[in-house]
Structure formats: structure tokens, C-alpha cells
Design an enzyme around this catalytic site. Structure first.
Site, mmCIF file in Angstrom:
data_model
loop_
_atom_site.group_PDB
_atom_site.id
_atom_site.type_symbol
_atom_site.label_atom_id
_atom_site.label_comp_id
_atom_site.label_asym_id
_atom_site.label_seq_id
_atom_site.Cartn_x
_atom_site.Cartn_y
_atom_site.Cartn_z
ATOM 1 N N ASP A 223 0.790 -1.085 -0.139
ATOM 2 C CA ASP A 223 -0.025 -0.040 -0.129
ATOM 3 C C ASP A 223 1.035 1.323 0.086
ATOM 4 O O ASP A 223 1.782 1.332 -0.763
ATOM 5 C CB ASP A 223 -1.092 -0.082 1.220
ATOM 6 C CG ASP A 223 -2.024 1.063 0.989
ATOM 7 O OD1 ASP A 223 -3.150 0.673 0.348
ATOM 8 O OD2 ASP A 223 -1.778 2.150 1.623
ATOM 9 N N TYR A 373 -3.414 11.135 1.128
ATOM 10 C CA TYR A 373 -3.854 10.948 -0.224
ATOM 11 C C TYR A 373 -3.885 12.286 -0.961
ATOM 12 O O TYR A 373 -3.693 12.511 -1.979
ATOM 13 C CB TYR A 373 -5.473 10.331 -0.474
ATOM 14 C CG TYR A 373 -5.092 8.725 -0.140
ATOM 15 C CD1 TYR A 373 -5.427 8.067 -0.972
ATOM 16 C CD2 TYR A 373 -5.399 8.491 1.282
ATOM 17 C CE1 TYR A 373 -5.393 6.734 -0.830
ATOM 18 C CE2 TYR A 373 -5.261 6.954 1.603
ATOM 19 C CZ TYR A 373 -5.412 6.264 0.420
ATOM 20 O OH TYR A 373 -5.404 4.675 0.802
ATOM 21 N N HIS A 429 -4.544 -7.751 -0.047
ATOM 22 C CA HIS A 429 -4.066 -6.768 0.020
ATOM 23 C C HIS A 429 -3.083 -6.309 1.450
ATOM 24 O O HIS A 429 -2.095 -5.949 1.681
ATOM 25 C CB HIS A 429 -4.754 -5.556 0.126
ATOM 26 C CG HIS A 429 -4.185 -4.148 0.091
ATOM 27 N ND1 HIS A 429 -3.517 -3.668 -0.974
ATOM 28 C CD2 HIS A 429 -4.324 -3.154 0.919
ATOM 29 C CE1 HIS A 429 -3.105 -2.437 -0.888
ATOM 30 N NE2 HIS A 429 -3.492 -1.997 0.279
#
Length: 456
Positions: A223, A373, A429
Site C-alpha cells: 500500500d 492521499y 492486500h
């Protein structure tokens, strides 16, 4: 057919020549100041301080009060996890959280490993530092930094740490593991100024490893941890001895990648595509677009207005749990959307899942974590680090249920010293938390190759 093949081979040769002629770029980062106010004149305190996570009565009472006052809302009939977190199963999670989950017990588990804080560029950086207890005589532990992502935390690595620091086989490498919290996540202080992106985090983590006395070390991540550790390798190619990732999205498309997209379904062997590559890369275009839209809504929100939705999640523990745990369902296996319970307890325990949520809740870090982000995507996708290859020895563990699949051919366009590329047997993930044994074995194999140790 033969014309297409000839064109593919010709363009492939051109791409290879272009790649060979490219010169190695250099990525640089400048020291920043992310603390409150102006940079002070006096030198920064570089001391390392022990840190202990606490479960205060006030935190527990506040949590229980909010859980008691939550307002439920029914899911649509037969909707499972297709509309998000299923309300019926959420009620079960909330009931367990309120009546059975023991935060004090989980804090004791969190404090099982030593925690520390140190101030770098104006903010406190939290990290877990685990040294091997029984290091064989005449050997040295190999330093390894492991970096989490969103919506994970340093707790993702608690299952893999003992496998790396106390390996079962005498032929295995013994690691000294450092797991930091990304600034703004968990117990690392959030930046107080705009602009803190992956490159800034990488610069700080390289500084952290040097402060701990490591002149060379390995890094591992998935990630955001993938991007941060990749940036660490780009910034300090002589310091980062090896890079291992379990998430490696495609680099900026080049001719070879475009050719593989156009011709890979028809000529998979030409691009060394496996059956799994073809299955993941070539569904109908409509499905690719629709699936991308379905699973990227959170990213659009967090890349534009993170503080708005973040404020609601910061006030509501149930909202926070639903927002975070929905990702642990869908990103672990996309088929879990078809289950009313999201398949969450097939791979994880509620204690582990809620402990990760509690790290966000008690540290009040959901807003600052979401800002990461905006800081990265807000600068566009054409950043200098995105254009530069990585020349540090690299290992990639490709898990079959990862949200984005990258075949080996595409990985080599970015990572020019790819030593291992492993198609993992299972997992998604959150690999370190879901399949710690598989990930530990792959890290071992990669580091043994870089260290030139014989494998048995």
C-alpha cells in the site's frame, strides 16, 4: 497474425534500446519543518524516548457512550457488502466491540514489543523496534524496516515480527525489525503544514534508520508502504541494501507496456504472461472500468476533501469501523462482497480488526491519515519519483487477490534490479496480517539472494 508478431518484436526492440540508453536519474529530498509554527533556531532534540500505549478509563468510557448512542440503519435486502458495510453484520461487530472486546488486554499485546518516539523535522515519529532475543553466536541481525499503509497500521506486522526476529530454521536470516507509523497515522504526530507526501515520509524514515545507527538496511512495504519504501530506495540507493514490496502498481506506461496490453491476450508468451496475468489483465473493458469506479470512491474523497468526511469518522466509532473494515473485506478477497458478513472473520479475528480501528480511534488520526492521499495525488501523477526507475535490488511478492495486479514484465520497467518475483499461493492486500508465514518466507528468500547466502 504474423504481421502483428513482427510489429510487436520490432517495437519491443526499440523500447529495449531506449531503456538501455536512459541514464540513471537522481532523486533528492530537502529537509522540511512539519512542526507547529516557524522552524526554531535551536537544534532539534534528536533523543529517542520510550513510549507506552495506554488504555485510559476516559477513552473506554467515551467509546462505550458513543457505541451506546449509535443509530442503526437497515441495509437493503440481499445486498451483502455490495452497498458497503452490511448493517446486520455491523450490529454484530458493534455488540462485540461494546460487550466483549477488551481494549486493555489488546493494549498489553500492543506493548509486548518496545515502542519509541523521536522528533524528526518538527514532529514526533512513533515506531516499534524489535531486536532478536536469541541471536546465534557470531552472527548479526539484518535490519529491516517495514512500512504499513492505509487503513492499516504498525499492528499489521505483529504476526510476522516473531517469524523474522526468531526464525525457526537455523539456515534463515535473523532480522531486527523496525515498524514506524507514517506521520499522521497512529501514534506518529501529524504534519502541521501542507505538502507532506510520500517523498517527505521516505526522507524522514531514512533519517530515522540512520539515527538508530544503521548505515545499510532493508525496507519492505505494501500500500503506501510500497511507495514510501520505493522512495527511500530512490533517495538512498547506497543505504537501502534491498527493497521488498507486496504491492507494485504499474509504472508510467511505456511502449512495451502498451504493446503488452494490446497484444498480450493473443500472444501471452511473448510478454511472459502467466494464466493468472491474462485472467487479471484482460476481462472485458466495461468490467475494468466499472470495477475501478466501484472501488475507488474513497480515493476520490480523500484526494480532494479529506477533512469533511474525516470529521464525521473522527466523531463516530461505528462510522470509523465501517469505513475501515469494509476495506479489510473487499481488499482481502473481492468475492467477499457477496457475503453478508463480508468474509471478515474468515481471515482475521474481530480482536485484531478492532485493535487496528482502535489505534485510529484513540490517536484521533483518521483525518490526518486521509490527508496523505491529497498530499500525494494533489500534486499530480507525473512527479519526479514516478519517472525514475529503481536500481536497488528488489523483490516482489504478488498476491493473487491484490486489488491491482502487475505482471513481472511491468514490474521490471520500474525496478531494474528485480531479484525475485513470486506469484504467491494465496492472499490479498493486507498480506503481512493475512498470510504472515508466506510473506516471511518470501522476504527470507529475497534477502538470502541479495546477501548471497546459500539456500537449502
Amino acid at each position: 497474425m504474423y504481421t502483428e508478431l513482427a510489429v510487436a518484436l520490432g517495437l519491443g526492440a526499440v523500447v529495449a534500446l531506449v531503456i538501455l540508453k536512459k541514464k540513471k536519474g537522481v532523486l533528492k529530498a530537502q529537509d522540511g519543518w512539519w512542526g507547529v509554527g516557524a522552524h526554531p533556531q535551536e537544534p532539534e532534540d534528536d533523543s529517542v524516548r520510550p513510549f507506552t500505549i495506554e488504555a485510559t478509563p476516559e477513552d473506554i468510557e467515551d467509546l462505550h457512550r458513543r457505541l451506546d448512542q449509535t443509530r442503526s440503519f437497515p441495509s437493503l435486502e440481499d445486498s451483502q457488502f455490495h452497498y458497503g458495510f452490511n448493517s446486520k453484520y455491523l450490529e454484530k461487530v458493534v455488540s462485540y466491540w461494546r460487550n466483549e472486546f477488551n481494549w486493555r488486554k489488546q493494549v498489553d499485546i500492543l506493548n509486548r514489543y518496545p515502542h519509541f518516539k523521536t522528533k524528526i523535522e518538527g514532529i514526533d515519529i512513533h515506531y516499534v523496534h524489535v531486536k532478536p532475543k536469541n541471536l546465534p553466536e557470531g552472527t548479526r541481525a539484518v535490519p529491516l524496516m517495514m512500512v504499513h499503509g492505509w487503513p492499516g497500521s504498525f499492528y499489521e506486522f505483529y504476526g510476522i515480527i516473531p517469524l523474522l526476529t526468531e526464525p525457526a530454521s537455523p539456515d534463515d536470516i535473523t532480522f531486527e525489525v523496525i515498524c514506524p507509523s507514517i506521520p499522521g497515522y497512529g501514534f506518529s504526530e501529524p504534519p502541521h503544514k501542507k505538502g507532506f507526501d510520500s517523498l517527505c515520509a521516505a526522507h524522514i524514515f531514512n533519517k530515522l534508520m540512520k539515527r538508530l545507527g544503521f548505515s545499510q538496511f532493508y525496507v519492505q512495504g505494501g500500500d503506501w508502504g510500497w511507495l514510501i519504501t520505493t522512495n527511500m530506495a530512490q533517495l538512498e540507493a547506497n543505504t537501502v541494501k534491498g527493497l521488498h514490496v507486496n504491492f507494485a502498481p504499474p509504472a508510467k506506461p511505456g511502449l512495451l507496456m502498451v504493446l503488452s496490453i494490446l497484444l498480450g491476450r493473443r500472444f501471452p508468451k511473448l510478454f511472459s504472461f502467466t494464466d493468472h496475468d491474462v485472467k487479471r489483465l484482460f476481462p472485458c473493458m466495461e468490467k475494468v472500468v466499472v470495477d475501478a469506479v466501484k472501488e475507488s470512491g474513497y480515493m476520490h474523497i480523500q484526494s480532494t476533501k479529506p477533512d469533511t468526511v474525516g470529521r464525521g469518522l473522527n466523531d463516530s466509532p461505528v462510522g470509523l469501523a465501517a469505513y475501515i473494515l469494509e476495506k479489510f473485506s473487499t481488499w482481502t478477497d473481492p468475492e467477499f462482497k457477496n457475503l453478508e458478513d463480508g468474509g471478515l472473520e474468515r481471515k482475521f479475528s474481530l480482536d485484531d480488526l478492532l485493535t487496528n480501528v482502535m489505534i485510529y480511534w484513540t490517536s484521533r488520526s483518521i483525518i490526518s491519515s486521509m490527508r496523505f492521499y491529497k498530499e500525494n495525488f494533489g500534486k499530480g501523477l507525473n512527479q519526479p519519483h514516478a519517472k525514475l526507475p529503481v536500481y536497488v535490488p528488489t523483490g516482489v511478492a504478488s498476491f493473487p487477490n491484490e486489488v491491482m495486479h502487475t505482471p513481472k514484465l511491468w514490474v521490471t520497467q520500474k525496478y531494474r534490479q528485480l531479484k525475485t518475483y513470486t506469484s504467491m499461493a494465496r492472499g490479498g492486500h493486507f498480506a503481512a496480517m493475512e498470510e504472515p508465514q508466506l510473506l516471511a518466507e518470501d522476504i527470507q528468500n529475497f534477502v538470502k539472494i541479495v546477501e548471497k547466502r546459500k539456500r537449502k
